[in-house]
Design a protein around this motif. Sequence first.
Motif, PDB file in Angstrom:
ATOM      1  N   LEU A 158       0.899  -1.094   0.145  1.00 61.13           N
ATOM      2  CA  LEU A 158      -0.063   0.064   0.123  1.00 61.13           C
ATOM      3  C   LEU A 158       1.051   1.302  -0.106  1.00 61.13           C
ATOM      4  N   GLY A 159       0.358   2.270  -0.740  1.00 63.32           N
ATOM      5  CA  GLY A 159       1.199   3.511  -0.853  1.00 63.32           C
ATOM      6  C   GLY A 159       0.146   4.605  -0.957  1.00 63.32           C
ATOM      7  N   VAL A 221       2.917  -3.049   4.260  1.00 62.47           N
ATOM      8  CA  VAL A 221       2.490  -4.138   3.652  1.00 62.47           C
ATOM      9  C   VAL A 221       0.995  -4.335   4.691  1.00 62.47           C
ATOM     10  N   LEU A 222      -0.117  -4.494   4.380  1.00 64.54           N
ATOM     11  CA  LEU A 222      -1.062  -4.855   5.169  1.00 64.54           C
ATOM     12  C   LEU A 222      -1.877  -6.215   4.553  1.00 64.54           C
ATOM     13  N   GLY A 230      -7.086   6.908   1.310  1.00 63.44           N
ATOM     14  CA  GLY A 230      -6.075   7.848   1.040  1.00 63.44           C
ATOM     15  C   GLY A 230      -4.941   6.882   0.668  1.00 63.44           C
ATOM     16  N   LEU A 231      -5.153   5.448   0.711  1.00 66.15           N
ATOM     17  CA  LEU A 231      -4.092   4.570   0.136  1.00 66.15           C
ATOM     18  C   LEU A 231      -4.583   3.718  -0.964  1.00 66.15           C
ATOM     19  N   ARG A 232      -3.642   3.359  -1.801  1.00 65.75           N
ATOM     20  CA  ARG A 232      -4.138   2.290  -2.861  1.00 65.75           C
ATOM     21  C   ARG A 232      -3.013   1.065  -2.884  1.00 65.75           C
ATOM     22  N   ARG A 233      -3.445   0.163  -3.485  1.00 65.80           N
ATOM     23  CA  ARG A 233      -2.833  -1.077  -3.609  1.00 65.80           C
ATOM     24  C   ARG A 233      -1.740  -0.513  -4.743  1.00 65.80           C
ATOM     25  N   LEU A 234      -0.695  -1.463  -4.448  1.00 67.96           N
ATOM     26  CA  LEU A 234       0.695  -1.303  -5.411  1.00 67.96           C
ATOM     27  C   LEU A 234       1.016  -2.867  -5.796  1.00 67.96           C
TER      28      LEU A 234
END
Length: 280
Positions: A158-159, A221-222, A230-234
């Motif tokens: 996540l970023g 990492v979750l 506010g976070l998206r998967r990378l």
Amino acid sequence: MLVEERGVTRVARRQNLTQPAVSLQLARLEEAAGQRIFERDRRHLRLTRHGEILLPYARLMLKLHDDARARLSAEDIAGRVTLGCPDLYAAFLLPQTLARFRASYPGVEVTVRCALSAQLAEEISNGRLDVALATRMPHVHPKVGSVTLLRHEPLVWLGAENGAAFKADTIPLAMLPDGNLYRDYALAALNEAGRTWRISCISESIAGMEAMALADAAVIVLAASVKVNGLRRLDAEDGLPPLPDVDLMLWQREPGLIPAADHLAAYIIKDIGTTAGRDA
């Protein structure tokens, strides 16, 4: 179970029934519904359009059934239960479950202790915890009477949305302390992919990691089930390697000793587990 397992054989094994017995139950269900519920093919069962309509009603009926039984027996259940879990699960998996449990069992006092899974294994083995929700880890084997696999939990990078931390030549990471399996898997995946990294933050809590990621100061990492605004998967398109799944486990120190702990464990299995099955 047929939807989860996608096959009669695996359901028969879980229920300790024969395949014909499970097939007969399915035939009776389709007869009662007046519609074909599953499409048959050579590999697995798939829901028909009518099956898709029926499924949420079936789940609701089972939940109402369980809730009714719990409420009817709740007055006889009282006591104190100590539940251990990592900070991540306390923040994202347990709140609704514990709220529903308290509503069903008002006479039970639940105390929650947050720690890493390895520490929880030690504490439940020493009798300081009654029940623990934890991540299965190599070489960590708590001395308990019951171990239940709740589900397989995918891990994700996540970023920050519109962030650029993941583009750095040396990727900055916000991680839990040493001894966390998410951390071990993340670093191993980066090393195998040839990505250089640095740990820019070590946080005892998930909140600290989230803050770093939201500030675009680190990648974290979750579990895939965790949703953070506010976070998206990378993923591979962002240059990050795939991560393995982890096993979400439920440990119970002495089943049958404390009725309140038995009910809490059963509640968590039904509420959180999607592929629950006894390991020991």
